[in-house]
Design an enzyme around this catalytic site. Structure first.
Site, PDB file in Angstrom:
ATOM      1  N   GLN A 179       0.827  -1.204   0.000  1.00  0.00           N
ATOM      2  CA  GLN A 179       0.000   0.000   0.000  1.00  0.00           C
ATOM      3  C   GLN A 179       0.866   1.260   0.000  1.00  0.00           C
ATOM      4  OE1 GLN A 179      -3.226   0.111  -0.376  1.00  0.00           O
ATOM      5  NE2 GLN A 179      -3.487  -2.108  -0.355  1.00  0.00           N
ATOM      6  N   GLU A 229      -4.347 -15.938  -4.415  1.00  0.00           N
ATOM      7  CA  GLU A 229      -3.675 -14.836  -5.116  1.00  0.00           C
ATOM      8  C   GLU A 229      -2.928 -15.407  -6.327  1.00  0.00           C
ATOM      9  OE1 GLU A 229      -2.193 -11.679  -6.698  1.00  0.00           O
ATOM     10  OE2 GLU A 229      -3.526 -11.453  -4.955  1.00  0.00           O
ATOM     11  N   ASP A 281     -11.114  -8.538  -2.289  1.00  0.00           N
ATOM     12  CA  ASP A 281     -10.359  -7.316  -2.568  1.00  0.00           C
ATOM     13  C   ASP A 281      -9.932  -7.359  -4.036  1.00  0.00           C
ATOM     14  OD1 ASP A 281      -8.921  -5.000  -2.459  1.00  0.00           O
ATOM     15  OD2 ASP A 281      -7.397  -5.722  -1.050  1.00  0.00           O
ATOM     16  N   CYS A 309     -11.302  -0.504  -4.485  1.00  0.00           N
ATOM     17  CA  CYS A 309     -10.575   0.715  -4.826  1.00  0.00           C
ATOM     18  C   CYS A 309     -11.310   1.498  -5.916  1.00  0.00           C
ATOM     19  CB  CYS A 309      -9.151   0.390  -5.279  1.00  0.00           C
ATOM     20  SG  CYS A 309      -9.056  -0.654  -6.744  1.00  0.00           S
TER      21      CYS A 309
END
Length: 352
Positions: A179, A229, A281, A309
């Site tokens: 981040q 992921e 996410d 986002c």
């Protein structure tokens, strides 16, 4: 979001582009909006000041050594970008100079940066260890839109910096993703932890888990987390953090691969244990319809946490969720002050 957050100096990942400008073979700055035309920057107040200090020192070293900037496509020059990661907790700094090729004048640049490292180490810091500084060289000669090339070489200093969120230390290498605004990321992690207490959510499925920003703090407090992921570098970074933090055995189960491909293997068998909660996410474009359908029509967890986002993509995805789920909350986070970009944490609860 919880509490006031300083809107200046928040970008812990500092990035500048190098470019020729008129008779000057190298200036450092940013691209003008919507163009590949760079302007010379005298300051950047949204960057962490410690990162700006490194970047401007490197710019001066490149000018003294006569190293020319490359064109935006990587041709006709050497220096392309500088990226500096500043650790919020320790002040450690990791600088990466991106170049088209490793030429002899860069040795003088490295010597200048070593002198800077010695000056930085000699500064008195009351009650703490002086911050560490690492300098790396990344070779990137392709005409593409990527910030980094395939090869990174450590010139001196540490291989990574350490950033701690919710009690978990993440190891950040020169090219690893993390981040940009660590202060806001910490608030978001704390928020997700509050939404998923271990008493009611002992088993959690984390989709698009990245480096484990949410999964590892959950695993640290004893929850059983399966994290999916597809980026192999992110999976490796999460695995390194698991070992470094000595997380409990069995609390972390990584699944490397695309979420769309993994869900068929993650469907519980009849009579098997289901997940109590799911974290989503997804990328900026939102969650694929097949994944949403699998979560909310096949898996049907009692609770889902959606981290987004892109508010537009979030709104579209929430509208596609079956009506037997209630939107309990959506909390916006100003991850990038002075821009239109907003992140959000939403929670959905199964009504029945």
């Amino acid at each position: 979001a919880d509490g006031p957050v300083e809107p200046w100096g928040y970008r812990d990942k500092v990035s500048f582009v190098f470019a020729p400008a008129g008779r000057q073979p190298l200036v450092m700055g940013h691209y003008r909006r919507g163009t590949r035309s760079a302007f010379a920057a005298g300051e950047c107040p949204v960057h962490a000041e410690a990162g700006n200090e490194v970047a401007f020192r490197l710019r001066d070293a490149l000018v003294r050594a006569g190293v020319p900037a490359a064109a935006p496509d990587g041709r006709n020059g050497i220096a392309r970008h500088v990226v500096v990661r500043v650790a919020e907790g320790t002040g450690d700094r990791l600088a990466t100079l991106v170049v088209t090729e490793n030429v002899t004048p860069l040795r003088r640049v490295t010597g200048d940066m070593e002198r800077f490292e010695r000056q930085m180490s000699s500064r008195p810091v009351a009650g703490t260890q002086p911050p560490r500084f690492g300098f790396h060289l990344n070779l990137h000669d392709r005409a593409d839109g990527f910030l980094f090339g395939r090869e990174t070489k450590r010139l001196f200093g540490p291989m990574e910096v350490r950033e701690t969120l919710a009690g978990v230390t993440f190891l950040l290498s020169p090219t690893s993703f993390f981040q940009t605004n660590v202060r806001i990321a910490g608030l978001m992690v704390d928020h997700v932890l509050r939404l998923l207490p271990p008493e009611s959510c002992p088993r959690v499925l984390d989709l698009y888990s990245g480096v484990g920003l949410f999964a590892l703090p959950l695993a640290r407090r004893g929850q059983e987390v399966t994290a999916v992921e597809e980026n192999r570098h992110a999976v490796a970074a999460a695995d390194a953090a698991v070992r470094f933090n000595r997380l409990p055995d069995g609390a972390w189960r990584p699944v490397a691969g695309r979420v769309e491909a993994a869900i068929s293997r993650l469907t519980p068998r009849p009579g098997g244990r289901a997940w109590d909660a799911v974290i989503l996410d997804p990328p900026r474009q939102g969650c694929p319809p097949a994944v949403l359908d699998w979560i909310f029509r096949t898996l049907r967890p009692r609770l889902a946490v959606y981290v987004s986002c892109n508010p537009q993509a979030l709104a579209a995805d929430l509208a596609a969720i079956p009506p037997d789920y209630a939107i309990a909350e959506v909390t916006p986070y100003d991850m990038f002050p002075h821009t239109a970009h907003i992140e959000a944490v939403g929670s959905l609860v199964l009504k029945s």
